[in-house]
Write a protein that holds these residues in place. Structure first.
Motif, PDB file in Angstrom:
ATOM      1  N   GLU A  32       0.793  -1.227   0.000  1.00  0.00           N
ATOM      2  CA  GLU A  32       0.000   0.000   0.000  1.00  0.00           C
ATOM      3  C   GLU A  32       0.831   1.285   0.000  1.00  0.00           C
ATOM      4  O   GLU A  32       0.310   2.360  -0.331  1.00  0.00           O
ATOM      5  N   LEU A  33       2.096   1.213   0.383  1.00  0.00           N
ATOM      6  CA  LEU A  33       2.946   2.395   0.470  1.00  0.00           C
ATOM      7  C   LEU A  33       4.029   2.301  -0.598  1.00  0.00           C
ATOM      8  O   LEU A  33       4.630   1.245  -0.790  1.00  0.00           O
ATOM      9  N   ILE A  34       4.302   3.418  -1.255  1.00  0.00           N
ATOM     10  CA  ILE A  34       5.115   3.375  -2.472  1.00  0.00           C
ATOM     11  C   ILE A  34       6.147   4.496  -2.478  1.00  0.00           C
ATOM     12  O   ILE A  34       6.091   5.445  -1.707  1.00  0.00           O
ATOM     13  N   GLY A  35       7.099   4.369  -3.403  1.00  0.00           N
ATOM     14  CA  GLY A  35       8.017   5.453  -3.687  1.00  0.00           C
ATOM     15  C   GLY A  35       7.375   6.451  -4.633  1.00  0.00           C
ATOM     16  O   GLY A  35       6.225   6.290  -5.068  1.00  0.00           O
ATOM     17  N   HIS A  36       8.149   7.470  -5.022  1.00  0.00           N
ATOM     18  CA  HIS A  36       7.537   8.578  -5.752  1.00  0.00           C
ATOM     19  C   HIS A  36       8.600   9.432  -6.427  1.00  0.00           C
ATOM     20  O   HIS A  36       9.788   9.359  -6.098  1.00  0.00           O
ATOM     21  N   GLY A  37       8.140  10.273  -7.336  1.00  0.00           N
ATOM     22  CA  GLY A  37       9.001  11.313  -7.855  1.00  0.00           C
ATOM     23  C   GLY A  37       9.224  12.378  -6.795  1.00  0.00           C
ATOM     24  O   GLY A  37       8.454  12.504  -5.846  1.00  0.00           O
ATOM     25  N   ILE A  38      10.282  13.171  -6.981  1.00  0.00           N
ATOM     26  CA  ILE A  38      10.591  14.206  -5.996  1.00  0.00           C
ATOM     27  C   ILE A  38      11.286  15.378  -6.674  1.00  0.00           C
ATOM     28  O   ILE A  38      12.046  15.177  -7.627  1.00  0.00           O
ATOM     29  N   GLY A  39      11.016  16.585  -6.181  1.00  0.00           N
ATOM     30  CA  GLY A  39      11.648  17.819  -6.610  1.00  0.00           C
ATOM     31  C   GLY A  39      10.965  18.453  -7.799  1.00  0.00           C
ATOM     32  O   GLY A  39      10.837  17.815  -8.828  1.00  0.00           O
ATOM     33  N   PRO A  40      10.541  19.736  -7.639  1.00  0.00           N
ATOM     34  CA  PRO A  40      10.747  20.624  -6.490  1.00  0.00           C
ATOM     35  C   PRO A  40       9.805  20.362  -5.304  1.00  0.00           C
ATOM     36  O   PRO A  40      10.027  20.881  -4.221  1.00  0.00           O
ATOM     37  N   SER A  41       8.737  19.573  -5.499  1.00  0.00           N
ATOM     38  CA  SER A  41       7.887  19.186  -4.375  1.00  0.00           C
ATOM     39  C   SER A  41       8.404  17.880  -3.773  1.00  0.00           C
ATOM     40  O   SER A  41       9.126  17.122  -4.431  1.00  0.00           O
ATOM     41  N   VAL A  42       7.997  17.618  -2.534  1.00  0.00           N
ATOM     42  CA  VAL A  42       8.452  16.401  -1.862  1.00  0.00           C
ATOM     43  C   VAL A  42       7.871  15.165  -2.527  1.00  0.00           C
ATOM     44  O   VAL A  42       8.575  14.169  -2.733  1.00  0.00           O
ATOM     45  N   HIS A  43       6.589  15.212  -2.872  1.00  0.00           N
ATOM     46  CA  HIS A  43       5.939  14.058  -3.499  1.00  0.00           C
ATOM     47  C   HIS A  43       5.396  14.456  -4.860  1.00  0.00           C
ATOM     48  O   HIS A  43       4.536  15.339  -4.960  1.00  0.00           O
ATOM     49  N   GLU A  44       5.891  13.814  -5.896  1.00  0.00           N
ATOM     50  CA  GLU A  44       5.471  14.079  -7.264  1.00  0.00           C
ATOM     51  C   GLU A  44       5.246  12.759  -7.994  1.00  0.00           C
ATOM     52  O   GLU A  44       5.574  11.678  -7.490  1.00  0.00           O
ATOM     53  N   GLU A  45       4.707  12.854  -9.192  1.00  0.00           N
ATOM     54  CA  GLU A  45       4.674  11.694 -10.076  1.00  0.00           C
ATOM     55  C   GLU A  45       6.099  11.427 -10.573  1.00  0.00           C
ATOM     56  O   GLU A  45       6.928  12.337 -10.646  1.00  0.00           O
ATOM     57  N   PRO A  46       6.434  10.173 -10.898  1.00  0.00           N
ATOM     58  CA  PRO A  46       5.557   9.006 -10.961  1.00  0.00           C
ATOM     59  C   PRO A  46       5.504   8.240  -9.650  1.00  0.00           C
ATOM     60  O   PRO A  46       6.364   8.398  -8.783  1.00  0.00           O
ATOM     61  N   ASP A  47       4.490   7.382  -9.513  1.00  0.00           N
ATOM     62  CA  ASP A  47       4.434   6.429  -8.412  1.00  0.00           C
ATOM     63  C   ASP A  47       5.424   5.298  -8.688  1.00  0.00           C
ATOM     64  O   ASP A  47       5.501   4.778  -9.803  1.00  0.00           O
ATOM     65  N   ILE A  48       6.168   4.925  -7.669  1.00  0.00           N
ATOM     66  CA  ILE A  48       7.156   3.850  -7.788  1.00  0.00           C
ATOM     67  C   ILE A  48       6.714   2.703  -6.884  1.00  0.00           C
ATOM     68  O   ILE A  48       6.854   2.754  -5.658  1.00  0.00           O
ATOM     69  N   PHE A  49       6.166   1.669  -7.494  1.00  0.00           N
ATOM     70  CA  PHE A  49       5.671   0.515  -6.742  1.00  0.00           C
ATOM     71  C   PHE A  49       6.821  -0.441  -6.429  1.00  0.00           C
ATOM     72  O   PHE A  49       7.750  -0.592  -7.232  1.00  0.00           O
ATOM     73  N   HIS A  50       6.715  -1.116  -5.289  1.00  0.00           N
ATOM     74  CA  HIS A  50       7.743  -2.066  -4.890  1.00  0.00           C
ATOM     75  C   HIS A  50       7.324  -3.500  -5.208  1.00  0.00           C
ATOM     76  O   HIS A  50       7.860  -4.456  -4.637  1.00  0.00           O
ATOM     77  N   TYR A  51       6.397  -3.652  -6.104  1.00  0.00           N
ATOM     78  CA  TYR A  51       5.976  -4.946  -6.644  1.00  0.00           C
ATOM     79  C   TYR A  51       5.556  -4.691  -8.082  1.00  0.00           C
ATOM     80  O   TYR A  51       5.302  -3.549  -8.478  1.00  0.00           O
ATOM     81  N   GLY A  52       5.508  -5.731  -8.882  1.00  0.00           N
ATOM     82  CA  GLY A  52       5.088  -5.507 -10.257  1.00  0.00           C
ATOM     83  C   GLY A  52       5.533  -6.608 -11.199  1.00  0.00           C
ATOM     84  O   GLY A  52       6.056  -7.646 -10.779  1.00  0.00           O
ATOM     85  N   ARG A  53       5.334  -6.341 -12.485  1.00  0.00           N
ATOM     86  CA  ARG A  53       5.698  -7.283 -13.549  1.00  0.00           C
ATOM     87  C   ARG A  53       6.821  -6.685 -14.372  1.00  0.00           C
ATOM     88  O   ARG A  53       6.787  -5.493 -14.710  1.00  0.00           O
ATOM     89  N   PRO A  54       7.822  -7.493 -14.710  1.00  0.00           N
ATOM     90  CA  PRO A  54       8.913  -6.960 -15.530  1.00  0.00           C
ATOM     91  C   PRO A  54       8.402  -6.491 -16.889  1.00  0.00           C
ATOM     92  O   PRO A  54       7.459  -7.055 -17.451  1.00  0.00           O
ATOM     93  N   HIS A  55       8.991  -5.413 -17.372  1.00  0.00           N
ATOM     94  CA  HIS A  55       8.689  -4.847 -18.688  1.00  0.00           C
ATOM     95  C   HIS A  55       7.286  -4.238 -18.755  1.00  0.00           C
ATOM     96  O   HIS A  55       6.731  -4.068 -19.844  1.00  0.00           O
ATOM     97  N   HIS A  56       6.701  -3.914 -17.606  1.00  0.00           N
ATOM     98  CA  HIS A  56       5.384  -3.281 -17.564  1.00  0.00           C
ATOM     99  C   HIS A  56       5.470  -1.960 -16.785  1.00  0.00           C
ATOM    100  O   HIS A  56       6.343  -1.768 -15.953  1.00  0.00           O
ATOM    101  N   GLY A  57       4.543  -1.089 -17.087  1.00  0.00           N
ATOM    102  CA  GLY A  57       4.469   0.181 -16.377  1.00  0.00           C
ATOM    103  C   GLY A  57       5.184   1.299 -17.098  1.00  0.00           C
ATOM    104  O   GLY A  57       5.684   1.158 -18.224  1.00  0.00           O
ATOM    105  N   LEU A  58       5.237   2.435 -16.449  1.00  0.00           N
ATOM    106  CA  LEU A  58       5.839   3.634 -17.015  1.00  0.00           C
ATOM    107  C   LEU A  58       7.304   3.401 -17.366  1.00  0.00           C
ATOM    108  O   LEU A  58       8.047   2.806 -16.590  1.00  0.00           O
ATOM    109  N   ARG A  59       7.699   3.901 -18.545  1.00  0.00           N
ATOM    110  CA  ARG A  59       9.100   3.788 -18.943  1.00  0.00           C
ATOM    111  C   ARG A  59       9.921   4.877 -18.254  1.00  0.00           C
ATOM    112  O   ARG A  59       9.504   6.037 -18.168  1.00  0.00           O
TER     113      ARG A  59
END
Length: 265
Positions: free
Chosen positions: A166-193
Protein backbone atom coordinates in the motif's frame (compact mmCIF):
# COMPACT_ATOMS: atom_id res chain seq x y z
CA UNK A 1 2.92 15.68 -14.41
CA UNK A 2 6.41 14.18 -14.39
CA UNK A 3 9.23 16.72 -14.36
CA UNK A 4 12.63 15.89 -15.82
CA UNK A 5 15.46 17.51 -13.93
CA UNK A 6 18.43 19.29 -15.45
CA UNK A 7 22.02 18.53 -14.51
CA UNK A 8 22.02 21.68 -12.35
CA UNK A 9 18.87 20.57 -10.52
CA UNK A 10 20.27 17.10 -9.91
CA UNK A 11 23.48 18.61 -8.54
CA UNK A 12 21.40 20.76 -6.16
CA UNK A 13 19.41 17.74 -5.02
CA UNK A 14 22.67 15.90 -4.49
CA UNK A 15 23.77 18.66 -2.08
CA UNK A 16 20.44 18.42 -0.30
CA UNK A 17 20.85 14.65 -0.12
CA UNK A 18 24.33 15.00 1.35
CA UNK A 19 22.89 16.96 4.29
CA UNK A 20 20.19 14.33 4.76
CA UNK A 21 22.70 11.47 4.63
CA UNK A 22 24.95 13.25 7.13
CA UNK A 23 22.00 13.52 9.52
CA UNK A 24 21.45 9.77 9.31
CA UNK A 25 25.14 9.12 9.88
CA UNK A 26 24.96 11.35 12.93
CA UNK A 27 22.05 9.30 14.30
CA UNK A 28 23.95 6.01 14.05
CA UNK A 29 26.21 6.94 16.94
CA UNK A 30 23.59 8.67 19.11
CA UNK A 31 20.64 6.31 19.45
CA UNK A 32 20.55 4.46 22.77
CA UNK A 33 18.34 2.44 25.10
CA UNK A 34 16.16 4.82 27.11
CA UNK A 35 16.31 7.64 24.56
CA UNK A 36 13.09 9.61 24.14
CA UNK A 37 11.87 9.70 20.53
CA UNK A 38 11.39 13.45 20.94
CA UNK A 39 15.19 13.73 21.32
CA UNK A 40 15.56 12.21 17.84
CA UNK A 41 13.15 14.79 16.42
CA UNK A 42 15.03 17.70 17.97
CA UNK A 43 18.42 16.29 17.02
CA UNK A 44 17.50 15.85 13.35
CA UNK A 45 15.69 19.18 13.07
CA UNK A 46 18.60 21.07 14.65
CA UNK A 47 21.15 19.28 12.46
CA UNK A 48 19.27 20.19 9.28
CA UNK A 49 18.98 23.84 10.31
CA UNK A 50 22.64 24.03 11.30
CA UNK A 51 23.52 22.96 7.75
CA UNK A 52 21.51 25.74 6.14
CA UNK A 53 18.48 23.66 5.19
CA UNK A 54 14.96 23.02 6.43
CA UNK A 55 12.92 19.91 7.22
CA UNK A 56 10.53 19.58 4.30
CA UNK A 57 7.78 17.57 5.99
CA UNK A 58 6.91 20.36 8.42
CA UNK A 59 3.64 21.89 7.29
CA UNK A 60 2.81 19.26 4.64
CA UNK A 61 -0.85 18.28 5.10
CA UNK A 62 -0.72 19.73 8.60
CA UNK A 63 2.26 17.63 9.72
CA UNK A 64 4.14 19.37 12.55
CA UNK A 65 7.40 17.44 12.74
CA UNK A 66 10.73 17.09 10.96
CA UNK A 67 10.73 13.31 11.25
CA UNK A 68 8.54 10.25 11.15
CA UNK A 69 9.68 7.68 13.72
CA UNK A 70 8.22 4.19 13.40
CA UNK A 71 9.01 1.46 15.93
CA UNK A 72 8.83 -2.35 15.61
CA UNK A 73 5.48 -3.27 13.96
CA UNK A 74 4.93 0.36 12.91
CA UNK A 75 5.57 0.47 9.17
CA UNK A 76 5.46 4.19 8.39
CA UNK A 77 4.20 7.66 9.26
CA UNK A 78 4.36 7.29 13.05
CA UNK A 79 5.32 10.51 14.82
CA UNK A 80 7.98 11.41 17.39
CA UNK A 81 6.29 11.03 20.77
CA UNK A 82 7.34 12.81 23.94
CA UNK A 83 7.81 10.31 26.75
CA UNK A 84 8.17 7.26 24.47
CA UNK A 85 11.48 5.67 25.45
CA UNK A 86 13.41 3.34 23.17
CA UNK A 87 13.99 -0.18 24.50
CA UNK A 88 16.60 -2.84 23.93
CA UNK A 89 15.97 -4.67 20.60
CA UNK A 90 13.64 -1.94 19.27
CA UNK A 91 13.63 -1.65 15.48
CA UNK A 92 13.34 2.05 14.66
CA UNK A 93 12.83 3.65 11.24
CA UNK A 94 13.60 7.36 10.98
CA UNK A 95 12.26 9.00 7.82
CA UNK A 96 12.66 12.66 6.84
CA UNK A 97 13.08 15.06 3.94
CA UNK A 98 15.45 17.99 3.45
CA UNK A 99 14.98 21.22 1.51
CA UNK A 100 18.26 22.94 0.66
CA UNK A 101 17.75 26.13 -1.35
CA UNK A 102 14.64 24.65 -2.95
CA UNK A 103 16.22 21.27 -3.74
CA UNK A 104 14.53 18.28 -2.10
CA UNK A 105 15.77 14.91 -0.88
CA UNK A 106 14.11 12.06 1.01
CA UNK A 107 15.53 9.05 2.83
CA UNK A 108 14.51 6.59 5.55
CA UNK A 109 16.81 4.25 7.47
CA UNK A 110 16.14 1.54 10.03
CA UNK A 111 18.21 1.19 13.20
CA UNK A 112 18.45 -1.35 16.02
CA UNK A 113 18.47 -0.01 19.57
CA UNK A 114 20.85 -1.72 21.97
CA UNK A 115 21.42 -5.40 21.21
CA UNK A 116 20.32 -6.99 17.97
CA UNK A 117 19.04 -10.52 17.27
CA UNK A 118 19.42 -12.89 14.29
CA UNK A 119 15.79 -12.20 13.32
CA UNK A 120 16.33 -8.45 13.31
CA UNK A 121 19.62 -8.69 11.43
CA UNK A 122 17.99 -10.84 8.76
CA UNK A 123 15.06 -8.44 8.36
CA UNK A 124 17.37 -5.46 7.95
CA UNK A 125 19.66 -7.31 5.53
CA UNK A 126 16.74 -8.38 3.34
CA UNK A 127 15.22 -4.88 3.30
CA UNK A 128 18.55 -3.22 2.50
CA UNK A 129 19.29 -5.67 -0.31
CA UNK A 130 15.77 -5.17 -1.69
CA UNK A 131 16.43 -1.43 -1.94
CA UNK A 132 19.57 -1.97 -3.98
CA UNK A 133 17.98 -4.59 -6.22
CA UNK A 134 15.39 -1.95 -7.05
CA UNK A 135 18.03 0.72 -7.64
CA UNK A 136 19.87 -1.53 -10.09
CA UNK A 137 16.74 -1.58 -12.26
CA UNK A 138 16.33 2.23 -12.30
CA UNK A 139 17.85 2.62 -15.76
CA UNK A 140 16.86 4.64 -18.78
CA UNK A 141 14.53 2.48 -20.88
CA UNK A 142 13.49 0.15 -18.08
CA UNK A 143 9.99 0.36 -16.62
CA UNK A 144 8.59 0.90 -13.16
CA UNK A 145 7.54 -2.76 -13.14
CA UNK A 146 11.19 -3.81 -13.42
CA UNK A 147 11.97 -2.04 -10.15
CA UNK A 148 8.93 -3.50 -8.43
CA UNK A 149 9.49 -7.03 -9.66
CA UNK A 150 13.13 -7.11 -8.55
CA UNK A 151 12.07 -6.15 -5.02
CA UNK A 152 8.98 -8.35 -4.84
CA UNK A 153 10.64 -11.46 -6.24
CA UNK A 154 13.48 -11.26 -3.75
CA UNK A 155 11.44 -10.36 -0.66
CA UNK A 156 8.50 -12.71 -1.24
CA UNK A 157 9.73 -15.57 -3.40
CA UNK A 158 13.28 -15.91 -2.10
CA UNK A 159 12.98 -14.70 1.51
CA UNK A 160 9.25 -15.37 2.18
CA UNK A 161 8.71 -12.03 3.87
CA UNK A 162 6.03 -9.40 3.34
CA UNK A 163 6.67 -6.81 0.61
CA UNK A 164 4.35 -3.96 1.63
CA UNK A 165 1.88 -3.08 -1.13
CA UNK A 166 0.00 0.00 0.00
CA UNK A 167 2.95 2.39 0.47
CA UNK A 168 5.12 3.38 -2.47
CA UNK A 169 8.02 5.45 -3.69
CA UNK A 170 7.54 8.58 -5.75
CA UNK A 171 9.00 11.31 -7.86
CA UNK A 172 10.59 14.21 -6.00
CA UNK A 173 11.65 17.82 -6.61
CA UNK A 174 10.75 20.62 -6.49
CA UNK A 175 7.89 19.19 -4.38
CA UNK A 176 8.45 16.40 -1.86
CA UNK A 177 5.94 14.06 -3.50
CA UNK A 178 5.47 14.08 -7.26
CA UNK A 179 4.67 11.69 -10.08
CA UNK A 180 5.56 9.01 -10.96
CA UNK A 181 4.43 6.43 -8.41
CA UNK A 182 7.16 3.85 -7.79
CA UNK A 183 5.67 0.51 -6.74
CA UNK A 184 7.74 -2.07 -4.89
CA UNK A 185 5.98 -4.95 -6.64
CA UNK A 186 5.09 -5.51 -10.26
CA UNK A 187 5.70 -7.28 -13.55
CA UNK A 188 8.91 -6.96 -15.53
CA UNK A 189 8.69 -4.85 -18.69
CA UNK A 190 5.38 -3.28 -17.56
CA UNK A 191 4.47 0.18 -16.38
CA UNK A 192 5.84 3.63 -17.02
CA UNK A 193 9.10 3.79 -18.94
CA UNK A 194 11.97 5.44 -17.07
CA UNK A 195 13.61 8.47 -18.68
CA UNK A 196 16.82 10.39 -18.18
CA UNK A 197 16.26 13.25 -15.74
CA UNK A 198 13.66 11.57 -13.56
CA UNK A 199 14.43 11.77 -9.84
CA UNK A 200 12.61 9.23 -7.71
CA UNK A 201 12.63 7.52 -4.34
CA UNK A 202 12.79 3.77 -3.90
CA UNK A 203 11.76 2.79 -0.37
CA UNK A 204 10.77 -0.84 0.18
CA UNK A 205 9.07 -1.69 3.46
CA UNK A 206 9.36 -5.32 4.55
CA UNK A 207 7.30 -7.14 7.20
CA UNK A 208 9.15 -10.02 8.85
CA UNK A 209 6.02 -12.12 9.39
CA UNK A 210 5.15 -12.53 5.73
CA UNK A 211 2.12 -10.27 5.39
CA UNK A 212 2.43 -7.80 2.53
CA UNK A 213 -0.31 -5.55 3.90
CA UNK A 214 -0.77 -2.92 6.57
CA UNK A 215 -3.41 -1.77 9.04
CA UNK A 216 -4.16 1.80 10.03
CA UNK A 217 -3.81 3.01 13.62
CA UNK A 218 -5.28 6.30 14.81
CA UNK A 219 -4.09 8.79 17.42
CA UNK A 220 -7.30 10.65 18.36
CA UNK A 221 -5.60 13.23 20.55
CA UNK A 222 -3.73 14.68 17.58
CA UNK A 223 -6.00 13.42 14.77
CA UNK A 224 -3.22 11.43 13.08
CA UNK A 225 -3.11 8.09 11.26
CA UNK A 226 -0.10 5.84 10.88
CA UNK A 227 0.51 2.32 9.62
CA UNK A 228 1.41 -1.01 11.21
CA UNK A 229 2.08 -4.43 9.72
CA UNK A 230 -1.13 -6.42 9.26
CA UNK A 231 0.33 -9.39 11.16
CA UNK A 232 1.99 -7.10 13.77
CA UNK A 233 5.41 -8.47 12.92
CA UNK A 234 8.57 -6.34 12.88
CA UNK A 235 8.89 -4.03 9.90
CA UNK A 236 11.89 -2.26 8.33
CA UNK A 237 12.42 0.31 5.60
CA UNK A 238 15.37 1.68 3.67
CA UNK A 239 14.99 4.54 1.20
CA UNK A 240 17.21 6.50 -1.16
CA UNK A 241 16.56 9.39 -3.50
CA UNK A 242 18.15 8.73 -6.89
CA UNK A 243 18.46 10.29 -10.31
CA UNK A 244 18.02 8.34 -13.52
CA UNK A 245 20.85 9.24 -15.87
CA UNK A 246 22.26 7.89 -19.11
CA UNK A 247 25.18 6.57 -17.04
CA UNK A 248 22.79 4.64 -14.78
CA UNK A 249 21.06 5.31 -11.45
CA UNK A 250 22.81 7.84 -9.21
CA UNK A 251 22.07 7.83 -5.47
CA UNK A 252 21.68 11.36 -4.09
CA UNK A 253 21.38 10.34 -0.40
CA UNK A 254 24.36 7.99 -0.10
CA UNK A 255 25.65 7.18 3.38
CA UNK A 256 28.47 4.95 2.19
CA UNK A 257 30.63 6.18 -0.67
CA UNK A 258 32.50 2.88 -0.89
CA UNK A 259 29.42 0.64 -0.94
CA UNK A 260 27.66 3.03 -3.36
CA UNK A 261 30.67 3.71 -5.57
CA UNK A 262 28.88 2.48 -8.72
CA UNK A 263 25.90 4.76 -8.08
CA UNK A 264 27.47 8.16 -7.36
CA UNK A 265 27.48 11.32 -9.45
Amino acid sequence: MITLKSKREIEGMNKSGAILAAAHLMLRDRLYVGMDTWEIEKMVDNFIQEHGATASEKGVDGYKYATCISINEEVAHAIPRKGLKLKNHDVVTVDFCVNWQGYQSDSAWTYVIGETTPEIEHLLAVTHKALYLGIEQAKVGNRVGDIGYAIQNYVENEEHMGDVRELIGHGIGPSVHEEPDIFHYGRPHHGLRLKEGMVITIEPMVNAGGSSHIDTEFMPDIDWEYYVSEDRSLSAQFEHTLAITKEGPKILTSQDKIFDKNFLI
